[in-house]
Design a protein around this motif. Structure first.
Motif, PDB file in Angstrom:
ATOM      1  N   LEU A   1       1.998  -5.092   3.598  1.00 22.05           N
ATOM      2  CA  LEU A   1       0.784  -5.269   4.166  1.00 22.05           C
ATOM      3  C   LEU A   1       0.305  -6.680   4.835  1.00 22.05           C
ATOM      4  O   LEU A   1      -0.852  -7.015   5.186  1.00 22.05           O
TER       5      LEU A   1
ATOM      6  N   TYR B   1      -7.302  -1.055  -0.718  1.00 19.58           N
ATOM      7  CA  TYR B   1      -6.219  -1.072  -1.236  1.00 19.58           C
ATOM      8  C   TYR B   1      -5.973   0.286  -1.822  1.00 19.58           C
ATOM      9  O   TYR B   1      -4.984   0.413  -2.740  1.00 19.58           O
ATOM     10  N   SER B   2      -6.798   1.273  -1.688  1.00 20.28           N
ATOM     11  CA  SER B   2      -6.652   2.512  -2.213  1.00 20.28           C
ATOM     12  C   SER B   2      -7.515   3.574  -1.347  1.00 20.28           C
ATOM     13  O   SER B   2      -8.411   3.036  -0.564  1.00 20.28           O
TER      14      SER B   2
ATOM     15  N   PHE C   1       0.807  -1.025  -0.105  1.00 16.72           N
ATOM     16  CA  PHE C   1      -0.043  -0.094  -0.098  1.00 16.72           C
ATOM     17  C   PHE C   1       0.690   1.335  -0.012  1.00 16.72           C
ATOM     18  O   PHE C   1       1.694   1.625   0.921  1.00 16.72           O
ATOM     19  N   HIS C   2       0.979   1.815  -1.272  1.00 16.20           N
ATOM     20  CA  HIS C   2       1.794   3.072  -1.335  1.00 16.20           C
ATOM     21  C   HIS C   2       3.343   2.548  -0.706  1.00 16.20           C
ATOM     22  O   HIS C   2       3.893   3.306  -0.170  1.00 16.20           O
TER      23      HIS C   2
ATOM     24  N   SER D   1      -8.150   0.784  -7.055  1.00 14.11           N
ATOM     25  CA  SER D   1      -7.106  -0.346  -6.716  1.00 14.11           C
ATOM     26  C   SER D   1      -7.197  -1.197  -7.594  1.00 14.11           C
ATOM     27  O   SER D   1      -6.342  -2.370  -7.594  1.00 14.11           O
TER      28      SER D   1
END
Length: 380
Positions: free
Chosen positions: A20, A234-235, A15-16, A187
Motif C-alpha cells: 500500500l 485497512y479492512s 492490505f490482504h 483492522s
C-alpha cells in the motif's frame, strides 16, 4: 492557532498481502496541501506512524518524504508513538529533529513537558503521551494500579500539574488509547490487558483538546475529545467510512472549533456477492473493476482457482469467501468425521467438504493411487 489532527498512518502496512505504499504516499501527501490551503500551524500525529516496530527502508522513505512535504508547506509536526511503533526507534535523534520543526514525543519520563507554540493570544502547550504499555509504564510512572486507566490517569495528573503552573496557556494532548464509547474496526490490533482496554473519557478532563489515536474510524466522543481515524481503510469493515482529518482551531479562550476535512481516496473498496461466472460477466460491476474487491461466492460448488479468475477482471481482488446460496457450509470436526473411516472415505469426505461435491471417477482413481503409494512408502 490552527492544528491538523491525524493518526494511525501505519506506513508499510499491506492490505490482504498487497503493498500500500503508493496509496499511502498519495493520501498522506495530501496533508501538505491541506496545511497550505488551510494555513495550518501544527500537524498532530497521535500514534502508529509506522505499522511495525522495525519498518523497512521503503516505509521509512515514504514517511520521510511526507513529513518533508508537510514541513515545506509551513507546519510544525508533533508525533507520538502508538502500539505499533517502537518508541525508542521513533525517538532516535528527536532533539535534532525538533530543531527542524519535527517534535518526537516518545519518552514516558518527559510526557509532562510540552512542546510550546505561540500565537497572538499567547502560548499553546502540546503534550505528547506515548502509547503506555501498562505493565512497563506503571513502573516508569510509579503507579501501583494495573491497566490502561491507571497509567493514563497518572500521565494526565502530571500533565495537569504542569499546566497549572502555566497561567493562561491553552492545552492540547496527544494520546493513543481505547476510550470508552469508541467504535473499533477489524483492522486494529487489540491493546487489551487482562481483557480490559477501555479508559474512561473523564481521565482526559482539564485540557482544551485531546487528539486521540488507535481507532481507525473518525469519531467524536466529546467536542474536545476525538479520534481522527486512519487516513486509509485497512479492512473491508471500513468500506463506508469517510477517511478524514480534524481541523482544530484554538482561539484566545481555548477550543474555538473543529471541522472535518476529507482525504483523497486512491483506491476504493467494494464487496461483491454472487456466483463466480456472474461476477466475471455482469456489466453492472464495471464501475468497481479498479477497486480493492472482496468477493462472496454463492456457487453451489466451491469454484476452483477463484481468486485468480476474479483477478482477470478485477486486478485488485484480494479476498474470496465461499458462502453457498443454500447456506450449507459443513463444519470440519476432524475427530468426529474420520472416526472409523478408511483412508479413501476420509479423502472423499475432505474433497466434498472443501468443494461442495464428491470426487468424480477420475479424481477417485487418483486418490486411490495416492493412498496406495503412501502405503508402499510406509511399508518400505
Amino acid at each position: 492557532m490552527r492544528l491538523l489532527h491525524t493518526s494511525d498512518w501505519h506506513v508499510g502496512r499491506t492490505f490482504h498481502g498487497r503493498d500500500l505504499l503508493a496509496e499511502q504516499e498519495a493520501v498522506l501527501g495530501g496533508l501538505a496541501d491541506l496545511v497550505s490551503d488551510e494555513r495550518v500551524d501544527v500537524v498532530l500525529v497521535a500514534g502508529d506512524l509506522f505499522d511495525r516496530a522495525v519498518p523497512n527502508a521503503e516505509a521509512i522513505a515514504v514517511c520521510t518524504r511526507v513529513l518533508e512535504r508537510v514541513r515545506a508547506a509551513g507546519a510544525q509536526v508533533v508525533v507520538t508513538p502508538g502500539n505499533h511503533d517502537s518508541a525508542a526507534r521513533l525517538g532516535l535523534f528527536g532533539g535534532f529533529a525538533a530543531a527542524g520543526g519535527l517534535h518526537l514525543r516518545t519518552r514516558v519520563a518527559d510526557l509532562h513537558e510540552p512542546v510550546l507554540f505561540a500565537d497572538a493570544h499567547g502560548p499553546v502547550a502540546v503534550y505528547g503521551i506515548p502509547f503506555l504499555e501498562p505493565e512497563t509504564a506503571r513502573h516508569a510512572l510509579g503507579v501501583e494500579g494495573k491497566g490502561h486507566e491507571a497509567v493514563l490517569t497518572e500521565a494526565m495528573r502530571r500533565v495537569r500539574e504542569d499546566l497549572a503552573g502555566r497561567a493562561g496557556t491553552r492545552s492540547v494532548v496527544l494520546a493513543h488509547a481505547f476510550v470508552t464509547g469508541g467504535e473499533p474496526c477489524e483492522s486494529e490490533r487489540t491493546i487489551a490487558v487482562g481483557g480490559v482496554q477501555d479508559v474512561p473519557a473523564g481521565v482526559f478532563a482539564g485540557v482544551d483538546y485531546v487528539a486521540l489515536g488507535h481507532l481507525h474510524g473518525q469519531q467524536t466522543l466529546a467536542e474536545g475529545l476525538r479520534y481522527s481515524g486512519s487516513p486509509l481503510a485497512y479492512s473491508f469493515s471500513e468500506t463506508q467510512q469517510v477517511k478524514s482529518v480534524w481541523l482544530v482551531e484554538v482561539d484566545g479562550s481555548g477550543l474555538g472549533g473543529v471541522e472535518r476535512r476529507a482525504l483523497p481516496v486512491p483506491r476504493r473498496l467494494s464487496t461483491l456477492t454472487g456466483e463466480l461466472e456472474d461476477l466475471l460477466s455482469d456489466p453492472g460491476h464495471a464501475p468497481v473493476e479498479d477497486h480493492f474487491v472482496s468477493a462472496v461466492l454463492t456457487d453451489r460448488v466451491r469454484p476452483l482457482d477463484s481468486l485468480r479468475r476474479l483477478q482477470t477482471r478485477f486486478p485488485h481482488a484480494v479476498h474470496v469467501e465461499w458462502r453457498p446460496a443454500d447456506g450449507r457450509v459443513d463444519e470440519l470436526r476432524f475427530a468426529e468425521r474420520v472416526r472409523g473411516r478408511s483412508d479413501e472415505e476420509i479423502g472423499c469426505c475432505f474433497l466434498e467438504d472443501v468443494r461442495g461435491e464428491p470426487p468424480n471417477e477420475r479424481e477417485l482413481l487418483l486418490l486411490r493411487e495416492a493412498i496406495a503409494a503412501a502405503a508402499r512408502e510406509e511399508a518400505s
